[in-house]
Write a protein that holds these residues in place. Structure first.
Motif, PDB file in Angstrom:
ATOM      1  N   GLU A   1      12.088 -39.242   3.570  1.00 35.59           N
ATOM      2  CA  GLU A   1      12.805 -38.419   4.539  1.00 35.59           C
ATOM      3  C   GLU A   1      12.367 -36.962   4.504  1.00 35.59           C
ATOM      4  O   GLU A   1      12.603 -36.214   5.451  1.00 35.59           O
ATOM      5  CB  GLU A   1      14.309 -38.529   4.294  1.00 35.59           C
ATOM      6  CG  GLU A   1      14.853 -39.932   4.558  1.00 35.59           C
ATOM      7  CD  GLU A   1      16.322 -40.059   4.199  1.00 35.59           C
ATOM      8  OE1 GLU A   1      16.851 -39.118   3.563  1.00 35.59           O
ATOM      9  OE2 GLU A   1      16.934 -41.086   4.541  1.00 35.59           O
ATOM     10  N   GLY A   2      11.726 -36.526   3.431  1.00 38.47           N
ATOM     11  CA  GLY A   2      11.267 -35.145   3.323  1.00 38.47           C
ATOM     12  C   GLY A   2       9.885 -35.073   2.715  1.00 38.47           C
ATOM     13  O   GLY A   2       9.172 -36.088   2.611  1.00 38.47           O
ATOM     14  N   LYS A   3       9.480 -33.880   2.293  1.00 38.53           N
ATOM     15  CA  LYS A   3       8.178 -33.699   1.675  1.00 38.53           C
ATOM     16  C   LYS A   3       8.130 -34.343   0.298  1.00 38.53           C
ATOM     17  O   LYS A   3       9.130 -34.402  -0.415  1.00 38.53           O
ATOM     18  CB  LYS A   3       7.867 -32.203   1.533  1.00 38.53           C
ATOM     19  CG  LYS A   3       7.503 -31.506   2.823  1.00 38.53           C
ATOM     20  CD  LYS A   3       7.112 -30.064   2.503  1.00 38.53           C
ATOM     21  CE  LYS A   3       6.693 -29.333   3.753  1.00 38.53           C
ATOM     22  NZ  LYS A   3       6.285 -27.930   3.452  1.00 38.53           N
ATOM     23  N   VAL A   4       6.944 -34.803  -0.069  1.00 38.59           N
ATOM     24  CA  VAL A   4       6.740 -35.336  -1.411  1.00 38.59           C
ATOM     25  C   VAL A   4       6.754 -34.175  -2.411  1.00 38.59           C
ATOM     26  O   VAL A   4       6.097 -33.149  -2.203  1.00 38.59           O
ATOM     27  CB  VAL A   4       5.406 -36.092  -1.498  1.00 38.59           C
ATOM     28  CG1 VAL A   4       5.124 -36.512  -2.944  1.00 38.59           C
ATOM     29  CG2 VAL A   4       5.425 -37.311  -0.584  1.00 38.59           C
ATOM     30  N   LYS A   5       7.496 -34.356  -3.501  1.00 38.79           N
ATOM     31  CA  LYS A   5       7.550 -33.353  -4.565  1.00 38.79           C
ATOM     32  C   LYS A   5       7.116 -33.975  -5.882  1.00 38.79           C
ATOM     33  O   LYS A   5       7.349 -35.162  -6.128  1.00 38.79           O
ATOM     34  CB  LYS A   5       8.965 -32.787  -4.697  1.00 38.79           C
ATOM     35  CG  LYS A   5       9.449 -32.021  -3.475  1.00 38.79           C
ATOM     36  CD  LYS A   5      10.844 -31.467  -3.702  1.00 38.79           C
ATOM     37  CE  LYS A   5      11.339 -30.703  -2.488  1.00 38.79           C
ATOM     38  NZ  LYS A   5      12.713 -30.166  -2.684  1.00 38.79           N
TER      39      LYS A   5
END
Length: 642
Positions: free
Chosen positions: A471-475
């Protein structure tokens, strides 16, 4: 109130070479065998003469007499006249109009082309032109078109002209459109062939049969009583039928409805040793929806993922000539999913065989059956016969798989057949989950900075069609779990180049990432390209539902009935960057918003405010009377590269 629009541009250098490839023919059309334009008409109708499909250039346009006499954009313009007529393959007659050109024009040159998302294709046209033409080539399907600038060289003789299309944006059967624009050159087409750039080392394909009793030789027995909405058993019936006013019920609104039932099995006329499926179609009504008053379904045993390729084969005939349209339905026959499937089927009173492939596009995912709408054009009582149903699918690995590349040295995923399978393991805090590691410690040649995670392995199209997207950026944080959703061709950019460990919690549909070795990429500071610290108010006016433009004297042309020229863009608001944004750039958009009443707005990409480019932007925004904050990572779509 503060509005902030920030931009993060990620530049990637592509080097290196792909694995060995070969070209495979996937489509061919010989225009010299046709006598009329066979494709969907988009305002221009190429003519057929001397074994060619001929574009006579932008000095002409084509329109039906009804459109010319109507009030739409195709109506007569000052100085225009007709210099003849032309019919398409369906028999529709168009006037050939000239006098107010040059007219911008486009037309389809290929249809029902098997396409795989993110793959490379070569289009070879046998063509000649009275002048060099710089044209735009569209490759794909509505909403998923890859556009390539091409040149048709000047030539007095026919020659093969090649165009390469990399990065196809569509899975399934697509079309190819040529846009010569305002060129007045005469272009003659003799044939066109499409090739797919296929890996030489593709693993062997194994096809499995998904239909039992497709030859109609076994009576349904107890299955004859199975209901179409019995999801525990309905997939055991491979052939369903529906006949108007047969198997009736009264629905929740008190109206009479008729439900599908296991198709009738009868002896073939003149051949009592063979049995066939029959729908004794009753006369269809003249009301809206008559096309599906009588239907037939070929039912699968399970739902299909996007990118899956199916082989479909069956015999068919009818008691008279008739055309049936096909759709994809969900598990319950009559539960509509999408309008397209294997195209139209033209029945005659002689047995014919359909033998083709169908690739499940994104909008066909989770379909179970092909529906035949038997009254596409004939509303009479007609008997439709089907036999030897075969629905085959590729044998694929099911589970969770991951493949990665180094985007500095590779441009494509050429070894998805060897994607790594997730195995049982533990998360950073010891909770059981699935894990996979991409890359080898101590071996920088195996480092990756981009991943594709899929639920299928064994066919590239199927792999790409069944990917998962966070759902968001890979961290780089094994404790940063975020939800994931199915998303075709999802490529996950990693914040570093190295060995990566991926954690999957399938119960909660969440994912986390950890770099075990390598170099983290420096996160660039967002560049504020627009900062507005004051609240901006747009006093939206009521949409114009009673006006249909203006008269020649400038006065409003008021309609007596509702439904005039009012459009969603009668009132607009623009957030403008301080420079042109390019396709693929990642932006971070943040603003606060509210309205005087609950309302929904759609969004678009524009050049200058009001200069429309593309319908897709940041999706719909739902306003309420309370302040809300909007914060979204937005990638500029390819269609908005201006």
């Amino acid at each position: 109130m503060k509005k902030v629009f920030t931009l993060l541009a990620f530049l990637t250098c592509f080097l290196g070479a792909n694995a060995q490839v070969q070209w495979e023919e996937v489509y061919k059309v010989d225009y010299s065998s046709l006598s009329g334009f066979p494709f969907y008409v988009m305002g221009y109708v190429p003519e057929f003469d001397n074994g060619c499909m001929t574009d006579f250039g932008a000095d002409y346009r084509y329109a039906t007499q009804a459109d010319l006499d109507g009030d739409g954009d195709a109506k007569w313009k000052d100085g225009e006249s007709s210099v003849g007529t032309v019919k398409n393959s369906g028999g529709t007659e168009y006037q050939k109009v000239t006098g107010a050109g040059p007219y911008w024009h486009q037309y389809i040159i290929a249809s029902d082309v098997d396409m795989v998302i993110d793959e490379t294709y070569k289009v070879v046209a046998h063509v000649k032109s009275t002048a060099a033409v710089n044209a735009n080539l569209q490759f794909g399907n509505w909403g998923s078109l890859k556009e390539v600038g091409v040149t048709i060289p000047e030539s007095s003789e026919f020659q093969d002209v090649e165009w390469e299309v990399a990065g196809c944006m569509y899975n399934g059967k697509g079309f190819i459109c040529i846009q010569p624009g305002t060129s007045t050159a005469t272009i003659e087409w003799q044939s066109l062939t499409v090739y797919h750039k296929k890996k030489a080392n593709q693993r062997p394909q194994v096809w499995l049969e998904d239909i039992e009793n497709g030859d109609a030789e076994t009576p349904w027995g107890d299955l004859a009583d199975v209901k179409f909405d019995d999801q525990e058993n309905n997939f055991k019936v491979c052939a369903w039928g529906k006949e108007r006013m047969v198997n009736t019920r009264v629905d929740e609104n008190g109206n009479t409805a008729w439900d599908p039932f296991p198709a009738t099995i009868e002896e073939e006329e003149g051949n009592p040793s063979n049995h066939v499926f029959v729908v004794h179609a009753k006369p269809a009504t003249s009301e809206s929806g008559y096309q599906w008053d009588n239907q037939f379904w070929i039912q699968s045993k399970h739902a299909w993922k996007s990118g899956t390729t199916l082989k479909i084969k069956f015999r068919y005939k009818a008691s008279q000539n008739a055309r049936a349209e096909t759709q994809v339905h969900k598990q319950n026959p009559s539960d509509y999913l999408i309008w397209h499937a294997i195209g139209d089927i033209n029945f005659t009173d002689k047995w014919q065989t359909f033998d083709g492939k169908m690739t499940i596009a994104d909008d066909m995912a989770n379909g179970w059956s092909i529906a035949f709408n038997l009254n596409a054009e004939v509303r009479d009582a007609v008997d439709f016969y089907f036999d030897d149903l075969s629905w085959q699918y590729l044998k694929l690995d099911e589970g969770f798989f991951v493949s990665g590349i180094n985007t500095n040295t590779a441009t494509s995923y050429d070894d998805l057949d060897n994607a790594i399978q997730f195995e049982e393991g533990e998360s950073a805090d010891g909770t059981p989950c699935l894990v996979a590691v991409v890359g080898e410690k101590g071996n920088p040649a195996t480092y990756v900075d981009q991943l594709m995670v899929s639920t299928t392995r064994g066919d590239d199209a199927a792999y790409k069609g069944a990917t998962l997207k966070p759902e968001g950026k890979v961290k780089n944080d094994p404790d940063d779990w975020q939800g994931y959703t199915p998303s075709g061709n999802a490529k996950l950019d990693l914040p570093g180049l190295g060995v990566w460990k991926i954690y999957l919690d399938t119960e909660y549909k969440s994912i986390a990432f950890e770099m075990l070795e390598g170099t983290a990429y420096e996160e660039p500071d967002p560049i504020a390209i627009v900062t507005n610290t004051t609240a901006t108010v747009v006093n939206g006016q009521e949409r114009d539902d009673l006006s249909d433009g203006t008269n020649q004297d400038g006065t409003p042309n008021v309609r007596e009935e509702e439904g005039g020229a009012g459009e969603t863009w009668d009132n607009q608001f623009f957030i403008v960057a301080n420079r042109t944004l390019a396709k693929g750039e990642e932006t971070v958009l943040h603003f606060k918003y509210k309205a005087s009443k609950d309302a929904k707005t759609t969004t678009q990409c524009h050049g200058e405010p009001g200069a429309y480019i593309h319908w897709g932007a940041i999706g719909d925004v739902n306003f309420t009377t309370d302040w809300q904050e909007f914060d979204m990572d937005f990638t500029v779509p390819n269609e908005a590269d201006l």
